[in-house]
Design an enzyme around this catalytic site. Sequence first.
Site, short mmCIF file in Angstrom:
data_model
loop_
_atom_site.label_atom_id
_atom_site.label_comp_id
_atom_site.label_asym_id
_atom_site.label_seq_id
_atom_site.Cartn_x
_atom_site.Cartn_y
_atom_site.Cartn_z
N LYS A 100 4.55 -40.49 -8.22
CA LYS A 100 4.15 -41.67 -9.01
C LYS A 100 5.37 -42.32 -9.65
O LYS A 100 5.50 -43.55 -9.66
CB LYS A 100 3.13 -41.25 -10.08
CG LYS A 100 1.76 -41.00 -9.46
CD LYS A 100 0.79 -40.24 -10.35
CE LYS A 100 -0.45 -39.90 -9.54
NZ LYS A 100 -1.36 -38.95 -10.14
N GLN A 149 -2.58 -36.47 -15.84
CA GLN A 149 -2.72 -35.80 -14.54
C GLN A 149 -3.76 -34.69 -14.64
O GLN A 149 -3.73 -33.86 -15.54
CB GLN A 149 -1.35 -35.25 -14.10
CG GLN A 149 -1.34 -34.64 -12.71
CD GLN A 149 -1.57 -35.64 -11.58
OE1 GLN A 149 -1.33 -36.84 -11.73
NE2 GLN A 149 -2.06 -35.16 -10.46
N ASP A 190 -6.24 -45.29 -14.07
CA ASP A 190 -6.95 -44.43 -13.11
C ASP A 190 -8.39 -44.92 -12.90
O ASP A 190 -9.02 -44.57 -11.92
CB ASP A 190 -7.05 -43.00 -13.67
CG ASP A 190 -6.08 -42.02 -13.03
OD1 ASP A 190 -5.70 -42.23 -11.87
OD2 ASP A 190 -5.72 -41.04 -13.71
N1 GUN Z 1 -5.15 -35.32 -9.85
C1 GUN Z 1 -5.33 -35.49 -8.52
N2 GUN Z 1 -5.52 -36.80 -8.24
C2 GUN Z 1 -5.47 -37.46 -9.42
C3 GUN Z 1 -5.59 -38.83 -9.78
O1 GUN Z 1 -5.82 -39.73 -8.95
N3 GUN Z 1 -5.46 -39.11 -11.11
C4 GUN Z 1 -5.24 -38.14 -12.05
N4 GUN Z 1 -5.14 -38.53 -13.30
N5 GUN Z 1 -5.13 -36.87 -11.73
C5 GUN Z 1 -5.24 -36.53 -10.43
#
Ligand code: GUN
Length: 285
Positions: free
Chosen positions: A53, A97, A120
């Site tokens: 990211k 996350q 998200d």
């Molecule tokens: N963990 C795995 N995929 C994601 C996601 O798309 N967003 C977040 N916040 N955590 C994750």
Amino acid sequence: MSGKNISGKELSALEKSKIAEKVKRLNSEGIYPKLSVIIVGENPASQSYVRGKHKDCAECGIISENIALPESVSQDELLSEIDRLNGDETVDGILVQLPLPRHIDEYSVINRISPEKDVDGFTAVNVGSLYLGKDCFTPCTPQGCIDLLDFAGVEIRGKKAVVIGRSNIVGKPVAQLLLQRNATVTVCHSKTKNLAEITKKADIIIVAIGKLGFLTGDMISDGAVIVDVGINRGRDGKLHGDADYETCIEKVSKITPVPGGVGLMTRVNLLKNTVKSAENRAKNA
Ligand code: GUN
């Protein structure tokens, strides 16, 4: 794009260059889009996703900050950190996350994020807006599935779409997005009886069940389109989807490969949502 594969690589590169242009325009207006990522603990998979990211943000000129908290952090400490970011006017997007350690209530944490910074699209406010068809941050993976179908020129309207998996992150929201696009949607899951009977009638199948090679060629009709959300590590050490590519490729008209499909679009849509939030900030300035 060539052959039956819908290339997430091609689409994500196109989208990233558009995002970088938008960021430059915002910068010229004195707005510097910024994403704050909170990661709790030392889960290697989460750390790897988070690194990706930050790399994506850097490529597009988006500022990103990493807030790494120890596994032992209390829920209150985590909530205070989110409050601080909610109040920081330079922060456009907040991402916590997942998964979180067991002693922390994920729902409370996610819903502490201001819906205006919930890039998200996981807060109850954004989920509700999505279901009501209102403007919101759409969740990144479901939106990526739709983007890939559009990119491949697959008509969604009036088609029979079958979603396999009913998670809050993928299955349920992608079903909503397909419904908004006027597909006739069936959601299947682990308790569904006679699954193959249903998938054989589908024009479009979104498979998000988290089982390597679950959807096989004998379960689909000729000309079906498959969007494969699965990311599973095979015994060969490589990544594979939830669709059994070897048997499905014979019958599909289009399929998203793994890797190189939906995963890349998930990453792009996080950037898009962050820029959208910064644009909202520019409008309200
Ligand atoms: N963990 C795995 N995929 C994601 C996601 O798309 N967003 C977040 N916040 N955590 C994750």
